[in-house]
Design a protein around this motif. Structure first.
Motif, PDB file in Angstrom:
ATOM      1  N   PRO A   1     -10.477  61.446  -6.892  1.00 29.37           N
ATOM      2  CA  PRO A   1     -10.365  60.013  -7.117  1.00 29.37           C
ATOM      3  C   PRO A   1     -10.466  59.627  -8.591  1.00 29.37           C
ATOM      4  O   PRO A   1      -9.821  58.699  -9.020  1.00 29.37           O
ATOM      5  N   ARG A   2     -11.269  60.342  -9.375  1.00 30.66           N
ATOM      6  CA  ARG A   2     -11.475  59.919 -10.757  1.00 30.66           C
ATOM      7  C   ARG A   2     -10.257  60.157 -11.640  1.00 30.66           C
ATOM      8  O   ARG A   2     -10.166  59.629 -12.716  1.00 30.66           O
ATOM      9  N   GLU A   3      -9.280  60.938 -11.181  1.00 27.98           N
ATOM     10  CA  GLU A   3      -8.121  61.184 -12.025  1.00 27.98           C
ATOM     11  C   GLU A   3      -7.032  60.128 -11.848  1.00 27.98           C
ATOM     12  O   GLU A   3      -6.052  60.130 -12.580  1.00 27.98           O
ATOM     13  N   THR A   4      -7.195  59.188 -10.930  1.00 29.43           N
ATOM     14  CA  THR A   4      -6.144  58.220 -10.641  1.00 29.43           C
ATOM     15  C   THR A   4      -5.660  57.488 -11.878  1.00 29.43           C
ATOM     16  O   THR A   4      -4.479  57.407 -12.144  1.00 29.43           O
ATOM     17  N   PHE A   5      -6.571  56.912 -12.668  1.00 29.69           N
ATOM     18  CA  PHE A   5      -6.156  56.118 -13.814  1.00 29.69           C
ATOM     19  C   PHE A   5      -6.425  56.791 -15.149  1.00 29.69           C
ATOM     20  O   PHE A   5      -6.357  56.150 -16.189  1.00 29.69           O
ATOM     21  N   THR A   6      -6.708  58.064 -15.143  1.00 35.67           N
ATOM     22  CA  THR A   6      -6.903  58.761 -16.404  1.00 35.67           C
ATOM     23  C   THR A   6      -5.573  59.324 -16.868  1.00 35.67           C
ATOM     24  O   THR A   6      -4.666  59.559 -16.081  1.00 35.67           O
ATOM     25  N   MET A   7      -5.464  59.538 -18.123  1.00 40.95           N
ATOM     26  CA  MET A   7      -4.243  60.096 -18.678  1.00 40.95           C
ATOM     27  C   MET A   7      -4.412  61.593 -18.942  1.00 40.95           C
ATOM     28  O   MET A   7      -3.736  62.171 -19.770  1.00 40.95           O
ATOM     29  N   VAL A   8      -5.326  62.213 -18.231  1.00 43.59           N
ATOM     30  CA  VAL A   8      -5.537  63.648 -18.372  1.00 43.59           C
ATOM     31  C   VAL A   8      -4.656  64.385 -17.386  1.00 43.59           C
ATOM     32  O   VAL A   8      -3.926  63.787 -16.607  1.00 43.59           O
ATOM     33  N   GLU A   9      -4.770  65.677 -17.382  1.00 46.25           N
ATOM     34  CA  GLU A   9      -3.945  66.509 -16.531  1.00 46.25           C
ATOM     35  C   GLU A   9      -4.109  66.153 -15.061  1.00 46.25           C
ATOM     36  O   GLU A   9      -5.175  65.783 -14.602  1.00 46.25           O
ATOM     37  N   CYS A  10      -3.028  66.302 -14.331  1.00 46.38           N
ATOM     38  CA  CYS A  10      -3.014  66.090 -12.893  1.00 46.38           C
ATOM     39  C   CYS A  10      -3.548  67.348 -12.204  1.00 46.38           C
ATOM     40  O   CYS A  10      -3.390  68.455 -12.704  1.00 46.38           O
ATOM     41  N   THR A  11      -4.183  67.148 -11.071  1.00 48.72           N
ATOM     42  CA  THR A  11      -4.622  68.296 -10.284  1.00 48.72           C
ATOM     43  C   THR A  11      -3.408  69.088  -9.830  1.00 48.72           C
ATOM     44  O   THR A  11      -2.432  68.528  -9.362  1.00 48.72           O
ATOM     45  N   ARG A  12      -3.477  70.397  -9.978  1.00 48.42           N
ATOM     46  CA  ARG A  12      -2.388  71.270  -9.553  1.00 48.42           C
ATOM     47  C   ARG A  12      -2.903  72.151  -8.427  1.00 48.42           C
ATOM     48  O   ARG A  12      -3.867  72.890  -8.613  1.00 48.42           O
ATOM     49  N   ASP A  13      -2.267  72.029  -7.265  1.00 50.00           N
ATOM     50  CA  ASP A  13      -2.644  72.830  -6.111  1.00 50.00           C
ATOM     51  C   ASP A  13      -1.555  73.851  -5.836  1.00 50.00           C
ATOM     52  O   ASP A  13      -0.363  73.538  -5.915  1.00 50.00           O
ATOM     53  N   THR A  14      -1.973  75.064  -5.510  1.00 53.32           N
ATOM     54  CA  THR A  14      -1.039  76.121  -5.147  1.00 53.32           C
ATOM     55  C   THR A  14      -1.529  76.784  -3.871  1.00 53.32           C
ATOM     56  O   THR A  14      -2.724  77.032  -3.717  1.00 53.32           O
ATOM     57  N   TRP A  15      -0.622  77.012  -2.955  1.00 50.89           N
ATOM     58  CA  TRP A  15      -0.988  77.764  -1.758  1.00 50.89           C
ATOM     59  C   TRP A  15       0.196  78.607  -1.310  1.00 50.89           C
ATOM     60  O   TRP A  15       1.328  78.356  -1.678  1.00 50.89           O
ATOM     61  N   GLU A  16      -0.127  79.640  -0.549  1.00 55.09           N
ATOM     62  CA  GLU A  16       0.891  80.582  -0.081  1.00 55.09           C
ATOM     63  C   GLU A  16       0.862  80.653   1.436  1.00 55.09           C
ATOM     64  O   GLU A  16      -0.213  80.621   2.045  1.00 55.09           O
ATOM     65  N   VAL A  17       2.071  80.765   2.023  1.00 55.76           N
ATOM     66  CA  VAL A  17       2.213  80.825   3.468  1.00 55.76           C
ATOM     67  C   VAL A  17       3.076  82.037   3.819  1.00 55.76           C
ATOM     68  O   VAL A  17       4.225  82.119   3.370  1.00 55.76           O
ATOM     69  N   PRO A  18       2.548  82.983   4.602  1.00 53.98           N
ATOM     70  CA  PRO A  18       3.386  84.098   5.033  1.00 53.98           C
ATOM     71  C   PRO A  18       4.429  83.614   6.043  1.00 53.98           C
ATOM     72  O   PRO A  18       4.140  82.785   6.897  1.00 53.98           O
ATOM     73  N   VAL A  19       5.663  84.122   5.910  1.00 55.46           N
ATOM     74  CA  VAL A  19       6.767  83.715   6.775  1.00 55.46           C
ATOM     75  C   VAL A  19       7.412  84.963   7.343  1.00 55.46           C
ATOM     76  O   VAL A  19       7.691  85.916   6.620  1.00 55.46           O
ATOM     77  N   GLU A  20       7.646  84.954   8.659  1.00 55.69           N
ATOM     78  CA  GLU A  20       8.340  86.075   9.289  1.00 55.69           C
ATOM     79  C   GLU A  20       9.691  85.585   9.766  1.00 55.69           C
ATOM     80  O   GLU A  20       9.783  84.606  10.507  1.00 55.69           O
ATOM     81  N   GLY A  21      10.759  86.255   9.343  1.00 56.45           N
ATOM     82  CA  GLY A  21      12.114  85.879   9.725  1.00 56.45           C
ATOM     83  C   GLY A  21      12.456  86.327  11.130  1.00 56.45           C
ATOM     84  O   GLY A  21      11.703  87.076  11.777  1.00 56.45           O
ATOM     85  N   ASP A  22      13.597  85.868  11.632  1.00 52.91           N
ATOM     86  CA  ASP A  22      14.049  86.223  12.987  1.00 52.91           C
ATOM     87  C   ASP A  22      14.256  87.719  13.148  1.00 52.91           C
ATOM     88  O   ASP A  22      14.050  88.277  14.227  1.00 52.91           O
ATOM     89  N   ALA A  23      14.687  88.403  12.089  1.00 49.77           N
ATOM     90  CA  ALA A  23      14.950  89.841  12.156  1.00 49.77           C
ATOM     91  C   ALA A  23      13.705  90.660  11.824  1.00 49.77           C
ATOM     92  O   ALA A  23      13.776  91.869  11.674  1.00 49.77           O
ATOM     93  N   GLY A  24      12.546  89.991  11.698  1.00 48.64           N
ATOM     94  CA  GLY A  24      11.308  90.703  11.434  1.00 48.64           C
ATOM     95  C   GLY A  24      11.009  90.912   9.966  1.00 48.64           C
ATOM     96  O   GLY A  24      10.006  91.529   9.625  1.00 48.64           O
ATOM     97  N   GLU A  25      11.859  90.409   9.082  1.00 45.93           N
ATOM     98  CA  GLU A  25      11.603  90.574   7.652  1.00 45.93           C
ATOM     99  C   GLU A  25      10.462  89.643   7.230  1.00 45.93           C
ATOM    100  O   GLU A  25      10.304  88.556   7.746  1.00 45.93           O
ATOM    101  N   ASP A  26       9.665  90.119   6.274  1.00 41.86           N
ATOM    102  CA  ASP A  26       8.518  89.350   5.810  1.00 41.86           C
ATOM    103  C   ASP A  26       8.847  88.663   4.490  1.00 41.86           C
ATOM    104  O   ASP A  26       9.462  89.246   3.597  1.00 41.86           O
ATOM    105  N   ALA A  27       8.401  87.425   4.384  1.00 42.51           N
ATOM    106  CA  ALA A  27       8.590  86.664   3.153  1.00 42.51           C
ATOM    107  C   ALA A  27       7.309  85.894   2.876  1.00 42.51           C
ATOM    108  O   ALA A  27       6.420  85.797   3.730  1.00 42.51           O
TER     109      ALA A  27
END
Length: 121
Positions: A1-27
């Motif tokens: 909440p405190r970053e709403t009106f500040t001119m500092v850096e924005c929060t950066r979120d990163t996440w990873e999701v494993p994905v399995e394709g129809d042919a069984g390949e992993d991504a």
């Protein structure tokens, strides 16, 4: 909440999701939300969040597909949420600093404004 009106850096979120394709390949899908140079207008309260999604083949490490977009998002203050809620027949039952009721909205560990609303009686 405190970053709403500040001119500092924005929060950066990163996440990873494993994905399995129809042919069984992993991504692996890597999602990055927000960047340090995302524009914010204090007049409109809109931040243009950078969103990046990269689908990578797990075996080769090669990028299968990459998408980058800007997502405009209106940021609201606690007072605005309270006013809009009351106008709509609700009241704020609680405010938290994360999706965890033990994170105080005013605490140092708070990184979101999570409001719980209930219908007014």
């Amino acid at each position: 909440p405190r970053e709403t009106f500040t001119m500092v850096e924005c929060t950066r979120d990163t996440w990873e999701v494993p994905v399995e394709g129809d042919a069984g390949e992993d991504a692996l899908l890597t999602v990055i939300w927000g960047d340090d140079d995302d524009d914010f207008s204090p007049i409109t309260q809109i931040r243009d969040f950078s969103v990046s999604m990269d689908l990578t083949d797990v075996k080769s490490g090669a990028s299968i597909q990459k998408v980058q977009e800007k997502v405009p998002m209106r940021l609201f203050t606690a007072q605005e949420i309270d006013a809009i809620s009351r106008y709509s027949g609700f009241e704020v039952a609680g405010m938290y600093g994360a999706l965890d009721k033990d994170v105080d909205v005013h605490g140092e560990e708070a990184f979101r404004l999570v409001c719980v609303l209930r219908a007014c009686e």
